[in-house]
Scaffold this motif. Structure first.
Motif, PDB file in Angstrom:
ATOM      1  N   UNK A  31       0.788  -1.253   0.060  1.00 52.49           N
ATOM      2  CA  UNK A  31       0.007   0.015   0.112  1.00 52.49           C
ATOM      3  C   UNK A  31       0.923   1.404   0.046  1.00 52.49           C
ATOM      4  N   UNK A  32       2.103   1.050   0.817  1.00 50.43           N
ATOM      5  CA  UNK A  32       2.922   2.305   1.019  1.00 50.43           C
ATOM      6  C   UNK A  32       3.616   2.575  -0.555  1.00 50.43           C
ATOM      7  N   UNK A  35       1.125   4.131  -3.028  1.00 49.70           N
ATOM      8  CA  UNK A  35       1.015   5.565  -2.494  1.00 49.70           C
ATOM      9  C   UNK A  35       2.177   6.115  -3.067  1.00 49.70           C
ATOM     10  N   UNK A  36       3.505   5.862  -2.828  1.00 56.08           N
ATOM     11  CA  UNK A  36       4.617   6.190  -3.424  1.00 56.08           C
ATOM     12  C   UNK A  36       4.715   6.373  -4.925  1.00 56.08           C
ATOM     13  N   UNK A  37       4.353   5.316  -5.641  1.00 60.33           N
ATOM     14  CA  UNK A  37       4.141   5.411  -7.063  1.00 60.33           C
ATOM     15  C   UNK A  37       3.402   6.283  -7.498  1.00 60.33           C
ATOM     16  N   UNK A  38       2.203   6.773  -7.044  1.00 58.68           N
ATOM     17  CA  UNK A  38       1.266   7.839  -7.142  1.00 58.68           C
ATOM     18  C   UNK A  38       1.998   9.224  -6.868  1.00 58.68           C
ATOM     19  N   UNK A  39       2.513   9.463  -5.785  1.00 59.24           N
ATOM     20  CA  UNK A  39       3.358  10.514  -5.561  1.00 59.24           C
ATOM     21  C   UNK A  39       4.668  10.836  -6.241  1.00 59.24           C
ATOM     22  N   UNK A  40       5.583  10.062  -6.376  1.00 57.92           N
ATOM     23  CA  UNK A  40       6.665   9.821  -7.237  1.00 57.92           C
ATOM     24  C   UNK A  40       6.296  10.412  -8.727  1.00 57.92           C
ATOM     25  N   UNK A  73       3.827   4.055 -17.567  1.00 60.79           N
ATOM     26  CA  UNK A  73       4.697   3.235 -16.518  1.00 60.79           C
ATOM     27  C   UNK A  73       3.987   3.310 -15.151  1.00 60.79           C
ATOM     28  N   UNK A  74       3.176   4.276 -14.598  1.00 61.99           N
ATOM     29  CA  UNK A  74       2.638   4.200 -13.459  1.00 61.99           C
ATOM     30  C   UNK A  74       1.308   3.269 -13.564  1.00 61.99           C
ATOM     31  N   UNK A  75       0.641   3.198 -14.776  1.00 63.50           N
ATOM     32  CA  UNK A  75      -0.660   2.337 -14.438  1.00 63.50           C
ATOM     33  C   UNK A  75       0.129   0.846 -14.321  1.00 63.50           C
ATOM     34  N   UNK A  76       1.194   0.806 -15.383  1.00 65.88           N
ATOM     35  CA  UNK A  76       1.817  -0.639 -15.302  1.00 65.88           C
ATOM     36  C   UNK A  76       2.167  -0.998 -13.732  1.00 65.88           C
ATOM     37  N   UNK A  77       2.846  -0.317 -13.131  1.00 61.56           N
ATOM     38  CA  UNK A  77       3.337  -0.479 -11.719  1.00 61.56           C
ATOM     39  C   UNK A  77       2.104  -0.792 -10.640  1.00 61.56           C
ATOM     40  N   UNK A  78       1.260   0.278 -10.996  1.00 58.89           N
ATOM     41  CA  UNK A  78       0.041   0.003  -9.899  1.00 58.89           C
ATOM     42  C   UNK A  78      -0.766  -1.281 -10.394  1.00 58.89           C
ATOM     43  N   UNK A 140       9.205  -1.641  -8.091  1.00 55.32           N
ATOM     44  CA  UNK A 140       9.277  -0.515  -6.720  1.00 55.32           C
ATOM     45  C   UNK A 140       8.439   0.914  -7.088  1.00 55.32           C
ATOM     46  N   UNK A 141       8.714   1.563  -6.256  1.00 57.48           N
ATOM     47  CA  UNK A 141       7.903   2.930  -6.261  1.00 57.48           C
ATOM     48  C   UNK A 141       8.735   3.960  -6.893  1.00 57.48           C
ATOM     49  N   UNK A 142       9.827   3.643  -7.481  1.00 56.09           N
ATOM     50  CA  UNK A 142      10.730   4.592  -8.027  1.00 56.09           C
ATOM     51  C   UNK A 142      10.182   5.208  -9.148  1.00 56.09           C
TER      52      UNK A 142
END
Length: 495
Positions: A31-32, A35-40, A73-78, A140-142
């Motif tokens: 979950x963290x 959240x970090x993926x979205x923020x980053x 990339x955001x969508x893929x990671x999420x 990762x969230x990076x």
């Protein structure tokens, strides 16, 4: 219920509880990470906007494409993390059902039914998805690989690409060293990268082994601009059981992903001064004690009144399970000329080390150890249950080792800091010059009760440093049979 079956179920319950705790922690991490993926991702787009605003006339057509790449990339990671989160949730639900069934089975009285229930639960646990679940995020969230730098000349803008991001370093756990309250950490890059400018090391204290936790932990401390692939953290106080560490590589523009974190054990002896039983003429604050000639005045009447009231009032219940509670016990305050304060944690086995620094104007003080329950008028070194070295700076300086009301003069300079080393199992108490690690004196005896650090002070103050490992120099000196560099007590006896 047969004992063997009951123990098997208990082990299953314990395993399931631990696994559920790991999954809960991992779900928090996922979950963290989401959240970090979205923020980053948002931060990356903001950075992108700033760069494009300065050169918008040239980059207008490229902006939409690159922003879309970031969002993809955001969508893929999420999506990957959400899929993993769903797997974890299903595994946790199944594991909780198994746990509930296992707990209910503990109440089965029929041996045959219990055996069958145990077999079924054991078979279910064997194939349970919770134990086949990877507790590492698939992504990762990076989002640093989605960063750009538009400092290039305008004629090169048509060829601009995302910046190359350094790969995550790999920490060499076998080469890491924990010694002398220092941690030396080594790492390497998975492949050669000439564009790396420096490394960043982050560390934090923890009492949990294994993967770092998100909740209830201290913040990460940072060491930046490390040029080598090795770094030593020095002067640490080891007041927790473990240390989490991680490293990231940086080039001139961006930082790469963090390495997989490692957890190193940091054992040390930690205690505070026990103000509840200290002499009233001593001002005690955690690891500092100071002589206070006015401390006991005006309190005798209050104390007498408290004692009178206490005789008619039930004492509040206290926990006696912790080492500190056991160490304190129910001692009276030291009184008379016993200007004493004790540590709040007992030494019951093993090797331990702590240090003491006296104020320059300190007139008289003693440092050593005593058994757990000294008399309130007892002074360190004047009983057969305490050992110390004593420094008297009144008129002229005297330096001596004391035990059982016998003293041995130490014809050596008094150091600014004194190190105390106690090997409980071997019956050895040694004092060192904490700066040079030169041996000052050693008592050899047989300790038959737990020991408490003890301190006596008159006119001045003492600062105690705990959370220290036994220094390597002290360990080396301990290998010498005769204690080279100092004296061995002739006051020894079996206490």
């Amino acid at each position: 219920m047969p004992q063997e079956d009951w123990e098997t179920l208990q082990r299953i319950v314990s395993t399931l509880v631990n696994k559920n705790d790991e999954i809960h922690n991992f779900i928090d991490m996922l979950n963290h990470t989401i959240s970090n993926v979205q923020v980053n991702s948002s931060n990356a787009i903001s950075e992108l906007d700033e760069e494009f605003d300065g050169l918008y006339s040239v980059l207008h057509e490229m902006k939409g494409s690159m922003a879309n790449t970031i969002q993809q990339e955001e969508a893929r990671k999420i999506q990957a993390l959400q899929d993993q989160l769903s797997q974890c949730s299903r595994a946790l639900e199944s594991s909780e059902e198994l746990l509930e069934l296992a707990v209910q089975s503990l109440d089965i009285k029929n041996p045959v039914e219990l055996l069958e229930a145990t077999r079924q639960i054991k078979d279910s646990v064997t194939v349970a998805s919770a134990f086949r679940l990877s507790l590492k995020p698939k992504v990762s969230d990076s989002m640093t690989h989605m960063m750009v730098d538009f400092a290039l000349e305008k004629r090169m803008l048509q060829a601009v690409k995302f910046l190359p991001v350094p790969k995550a370093p790999e920490i060499d756990v076998a080469a890491c060293l924990v010694s002398d309250n220092c941690i030396t950490i080594s790492w390497r890059m998975p492949e050669e990268d000439s564009r790396i400018d420096h490394f960043v090391l982050e560390y934090r204290k923890t009492n949990f082994d294994g993967l770092p936790r998100l909740k209830g932990e201290q913040r990460w401390e940072l060491v930046d601009y490390i040029k080598a692939t090795q770094y030593t953290l020095s002067g640490l106080k080891f007041d927790t059981k473990y240390m989490n560490l991680r490293v990231q590589a940086c080039n001139k523009a961006v930082a790469g992903e963090y390495s997989d974190p490692v957890t190193l054990e940091t054992k040390a002896f930690v205690f505070s001064l026990d103000s509840t039983s200290s002499h009233l003429n001593l001002k005690v604050e955690d690891t500092y004690v100071e002589w206070d000639p006015t401390g006991g005045k005006g309190q005798e009447k209050i104390k007498g009144k408290e004692n009178k009231n206490r005789s008619n009032t039930a004492s509040p219940k206290r926990s006696t399970n912790s080492p500190r509670a056991l160490a304190r016990g129910s001692r009276d305050r030291f009184a008379g000329e016993s200007y004493t304060v004790l540590g709040d944690t007992a030494v019951e086995s093993g090797q331990h080390y702590w240090e003491v620094r006296a104020q320059k104007d300190c007139k008289s003080y003693s440092v050593g150890v005593t058994y757990r329950n000294p008399g309130k008028f007892d002074q360190l070194g004047k009983t057969n249950s305490s050992w110390c070295i004593h420094i008297n700076n009144w008129l002229q300086t005297t330096f001596s080792a004391k035990h059982n009301n016998k003293a041995k003069t130490l014809d050596i300079p008094v150091p600014d800091r004194i190190g105390i080393y106690c090997d409980f199992d071997r019956g050895q108490l040694s004092f060192y010059n904490a700066s040079s690690k030169a041996l000052l004196h050693t008592f050899r005896t047989k300790f038959t009760q737990p020991l408490l650090p003890g301190f006596m002070i008159w006119c001045g103050g003492l600062t105690v440093t705990t959370g220290l490992q036994v220094p390597s120099a002290v360990k080396t000196l301990q290998k010498s049979e005769n204690g080279l560099g100092g004296s061995t007590s002739s006051l020894n006896n079996v206490a």
